[in-house]
Write a protein that holds these residues in place. Structure first.
Motif, short mmCIF file in Angstrom:
data_model
loop_
_atom_site.label_atom_id
_atom_site.label_comp_id
_atom_site.label_asym_id
_atom_site.label_seq_id
_atom_site.Cartn_x
_atom_site.Cartn_y
_atom_site.Cartn_z
N GLN A 76 0.83 -1.20 0.00
CA GLN A 76 0.00 0.00 0.00
C GLN A 76 0.86 1.26 0.00
O GLN A 76 0.60 2.20 -0.76
CB GLN A 76 -0.91 0.03 1.23
CG GLN A 76 -2.01 -0.98 1.23
CD GLN A 76 -2.74 -1.01 2.57
OE1 GLN A 76 -2.25 -0.51 3.58
NE2 GLN A 76 -3.92 -1.62 2.58
N LYS A 93 1.21 4.31 -2.79
CA LYS A 93 1.05 5.72 -2.47
C LYS A 93 2.29 6.52 -2.87
O LYS A 93 2.17 7.63 -3.39
CB LYS A 93 0.77 5.90 -0.97
CG LYS A 93 -0.62 5.50 -0.56
CD LYS A 93 -0.84 5.75 0.92
CE LYS A 93 -2.24 5.35 1.33
NZ LYS A 93 -2.51 5.63 2.74
N THR A 105 2.44 9.60 -5.49
CA THR A 105 3.00 10.89 -5.11
C THR A 105 4.12 11.31 -6.05
O THR A 105 4.18 12.47 -6.49
CB THR A 105 3.52 10.84 -3.65
OG1 THR A 105 2.45 10.46 -2.80
CG2 THR A 105 4.08 12.17 -3.22
#
Length: 101
Positions: free
Chosen positions: A72, A76, A80
């Motif tokens: 996870q 992310k 980003t």
């Protein structure tokens, strides 16, 4: 939707039969289950009780949860980084010669 394994109580009863002296082959035949499943359950039980080396059930679950969390966080991070890359294309860099206040 298919069956997802056997309940823990059933596995415990199978292991109790083995501890009582029954053979894996006999138990598998009598209960209509795979002998390989019984061997797997027995090995897992022995690891959980500390009789043979290996990751016990709690450690395996913690490791799986950690791997899920890492996946996870990596997703992310990639999102980003991609967003930063897109922003750099749209927003011109600040003048490097000008001092900030």
């Amino acid at each position: 939707m298919g069956r997802r394994g056997y309940p823990p109580e059933f596995k415990r009863k199978v292991l109790d039969l083995l501890e009582a002296g029954r053979s894996v082959t006999d138990v598998a035949r009598d209960l209509g289950i795979s002998g390989q499943s019984i061997y797997t359950w027995r090995r897992k039980d022995r690891i959980d009780r500390g009789l043979v080396p290996g990751l016990n059930s709690v450690e395996k679950e913690e490791l799986a949860a950690a791997k899920r969390r890492i996946a996870q966080l990596e997703m992310k991070l990639q999102a980003t980084l991609r967003a930063m890359e897109l922003v750099r294309k749209v927003v011109p860099p600040k003048d490097a010669t000008r001092r900030s206040r």
